[in-house]
Design an enzyme around this catalytic site. Sequence first.
Site, PDB file in Angstrom:
ATOM      1  N   SER A   1       0.798  -1.226   0.000  1.00  0.00           N
ATOM      2  CA  SER A   1       0.000   0.000   0.000  1.00  0.00           C
ATOM      3  C   SER A   1       0.828   1.271   0.000  1.00  0.00           C
ATOM      4  O   SER A   1       0.426   2.271  -0.601  1.00  0.00           O
ATOM      5  CB  SER A   1      -0.949   0.020   1.193  1.00  0.00           C
ATOM      6  OG  SER A   1      -1.761  -1.120   1.191  1.00  0.00           O
TER       7      SER A   1
ATOM      8  N   HIS B   1       0.955   4.369   4.328  1.00  0.00           N
ATOM      9  CA  HIS B   1       0.138   5.066   3.323  1.00  0.00           C
ATOM     10  C   HIS B   1       0.571   6.523   3.185  1.00  0.00           C
ATOM     11  O   HIS B   1       0.797   7.014   2.073  1.00  0.00           O
ATOM     12  CB  HIS B   1      -1.338   5.009   3.696  1.00  0.00           C
ATOM     13  CG  HIS B   1      -1.934   3.654   3.587  1.00  0.00           C
ATOM     14  ND1 HIS B   1      -3.220   3.386   3.996  1.00  0.00           N
ATOM     15  CD2 HIS B   1      -1.430   2.470   3.138  1.00  0.00           C
ATOM     16  CE1 HIS B   1      -3.492   2.104   3.786  1.00  0.00           C
ATOM     17  NE2 HIS B   1      -2.407   1.535   3.271  1.00  0.00           N
TER      18      HIS B   1
END
Length: 158
Positions: free
Chosen positions: A84, A137
């Site tokens: 991610s 992230h």
Amino acid sequence: YQALSYFGAVPDAGISQFWRVFTPSLLHFSAMHIIFNLLWWWYLGGKIETRIGTAPLLILLLVAGTLPNVVQYYVSGPNFGGLSGVVYAVAGYTWVMGRRKPEAGIGLPPSYMGFMLIWLVLGFTDFLGVSVANGAHIGGLLIGLAQGWLDSRSKATR
């Protein structure tokens, strides 16, 4: 999973096992997790590689596959995994390039970037019902934005 886990997640994982700063990016904890990440990697990474070249994509992979892992470690400890951070990096990169250098042809539609930002915010809530690597992230997004900004300043385009 032990060979790919971050330092401290398994016994005797010392700094000499330098690959552990990157390998959590290869770990995924469900089929949906890896499918979701690989679809974004394929869609956005494919645009970067086809239009700009392999080098910027490899730089994003290596930098966003390591530095956000360090951030995530300091946020939540050694038990995490997923691509991610890299996905957020390629999203940030394509968004910036599309805004600052549209002739490169790799822009990200505003609705897609909006989805990624909403997903980012939801990760800080219990709405998703799973542990989310928020540090990775945010770290990946910042790396992608920075590299996109730097690359958009260069005159070279494929």
